[in-house]
Scaffold this active site. Structure first.
Site, PDB file in Angstrom:
ATOM      1  N   LYS A  24       0.770  -1.363   0.092  1.00  0.00           N
ATOM      2  CA  LYS A  24       0.229   0.051   0.188  1.00  0.00           C
ATOM      3  C   LYS A  24       0.885   1.589  -0.104  1.00  0.00           C
ATOM      4  O   LYS A  24       0.577   2.435  -0.532  1.00  0.00           O
ATOM      5  CB  LYS A  24      -0.986  -0.125   1.342  1.00  0.00           C
ATOM      6  N   GLN A  75      -3.805  -1.691   9.667  1.00  0.00           N
ATOM      7  CA  GLN A  75      -3.787  -2.845   9.243  1.00  0.00           C
ATOM      8  C   GLN A  75      -4.230  -3.973  10.034  1.00  0.00           C
ATOM      9  O   GLN A  75      -4.082  -4.077  11.283  1.00  0.00           O
ATOM     10  CB  GLN A  75      -2.379  -3.334   8.844  1.00  0.00           C
ATOM     11  N   ASP A 103     -10.262   3.837   5.093  1.00  0.00           N
ATOM     12  CA  ASP A 103     -10.310   2.314   4.932  1.00  0.00           C
ATOM     13  C   ASP A 103     -11.822   1.902   5.183  1.00  0.00           C
ATOM     14  O   ASP A 103     -12.056   0.739   4.870  1.00  0.00           O
ATOM     15  CB  ASP A 103      -9.286   1.474   5.702  1.00  0.00           C
TER      16      ASP A 103
END
Ligand code: NAP
Length: 279
Positions: free
Chosen positions: A54, A98, A121
């Protein structure tokens, strides 16, 4: 007849190009590039690889990334404190935690420390509610990426019967809500579903989001159906029995090269969008 492949790599490329253009425009006016903070707890190799990937994509489109790494024994309180600081930091536009995080951490508490305007996200309850109500907001990246991929191929959803296999908060549930918002008739399946095969056989659109290699068998696919495989299992295997499903489906996503690249592209687009909104 063989299915048409929904090429997430190609579609994500054009999304990344437009994101890079927007990032440049933002940087010109703000005097700094859009910025994504990535938070990694512990040293799970797969999570580390995802974060690295990413961040390297960020660099390619002109988004600055700031890596925050915390030890595996980090407490919920410590992680929440770190994320709250990023939420308050004006130099940070988006925050990616994450996941999964180590077991001792209350993942929901950690997600909720992300300011709604930085939830690029799409993991907070705020973003979830916005998706459920059909209000503007950040989409969970995989579901949002799936919709963008279907749109790129002009796949109509209104009135079609969609079956989502999986009901996780970041994938199954929100993708069902986004399909419902497009007037699909949505059914959710999960580990307690009785006769999964029979439910899938009815589907015009199947989204597999389970994490079990080839759980969805090719013979279950209704001829001409749209098959979206969000699963990613070791050895580059999806949740759908690809070769057999491709013989029956009208459209199908490959693994890799389908949903995965769309997910990252959406994360980057939403980071730029967050920066633009913040000004
Ligand atoms: P998850 O949180 O483990 O959820 C899995 C879901 O599958 C649960 O709802 C579970 O049901 C259901 N399930 C388990 N066994 C089943 C069975 N035999 N029949 C029907 N349903 C069953 O997983 P997730 O985070 O949603 O991820 C799912 C997959 O997507 C994984 O392969 C993951 O690697 C992949 N993924 C890909 C991306 C990407 O960017 N491409 C992003 C995120 C995830 P219950 O709710 O009843 O337990």
């Amino acid at each position: 007849m063989a299915a048409r492949v929904l090429d997430g790599t190609a579609v994500s490329r054009s999304l990344l190009e437009s994101t890079a253009e927007r990032a440049r425009t933002f940087a010109d006016s703000a005097g700094r590039p859009p910025a994504l903070a990535t938070v990694l707890v512990g040293d799970d190799p797969a999570s580390r690889t995802y974060v690295k990937m990413k961040r390297s994509r960020c660099a390619r489109v002109g988004i600055a990334s700031r890596a925050v790494e915390l030890p595996a024994d980090t407490s919920t309180e410590r992680l929440v404190e770190e994320i709250a600081a990023l939420s308050a930091d004006p130099a940070v536009d988006g925050i990616l935690l994450q996941h999964p995080v180590p077991g001792q951490i209350d993942e929901r508490a950690a997600f909720e420390a992300i300011a709604p305007g930085k939830d690029v996200d799409g993991v907070t309850m705020h973003s979830f509610a916005a998706m459920a109500f059909g209000e503007p907001g950040f989409h969970s990246c995989t579901p949002g990426g799936i919709l963008r991929l279907l749109d790129a191929y002009d796949i109509g959803l209104a009135g079609r019967r969609a079956v989502v296999v999986g009901r996780s908060p970041i994938l199954g549930k929100p993708v069902g809500m986004l399909l419902l918002a497009r007037d699909a008739t949505v059914t959710y399946c999960h580990s307690r579903t009785v006769d999964l095969a029979e439910v899938v056989r009815e589907a015009d659109v199947v989204v597999a989001a389970v994490g079990r290699p080839e759980l969805v068998r090719g013979e279950w696919i209704k001829p001409g159906a749209v098959v979206v495989d969000a699963g990613y299992n070791p050895g580059n295997v999806g949740d759908v029995e690809y070769a057999a499903a491709a013989e029956r489906a009208g459209h199908i996503t490959p693994v890799p090269g389908g949903v995965g690249p769309m997910t990252i592209a959406l994360l980057l687009e939403q980071t730029v969008q967050a920066a633009e909104a913040k000004g």
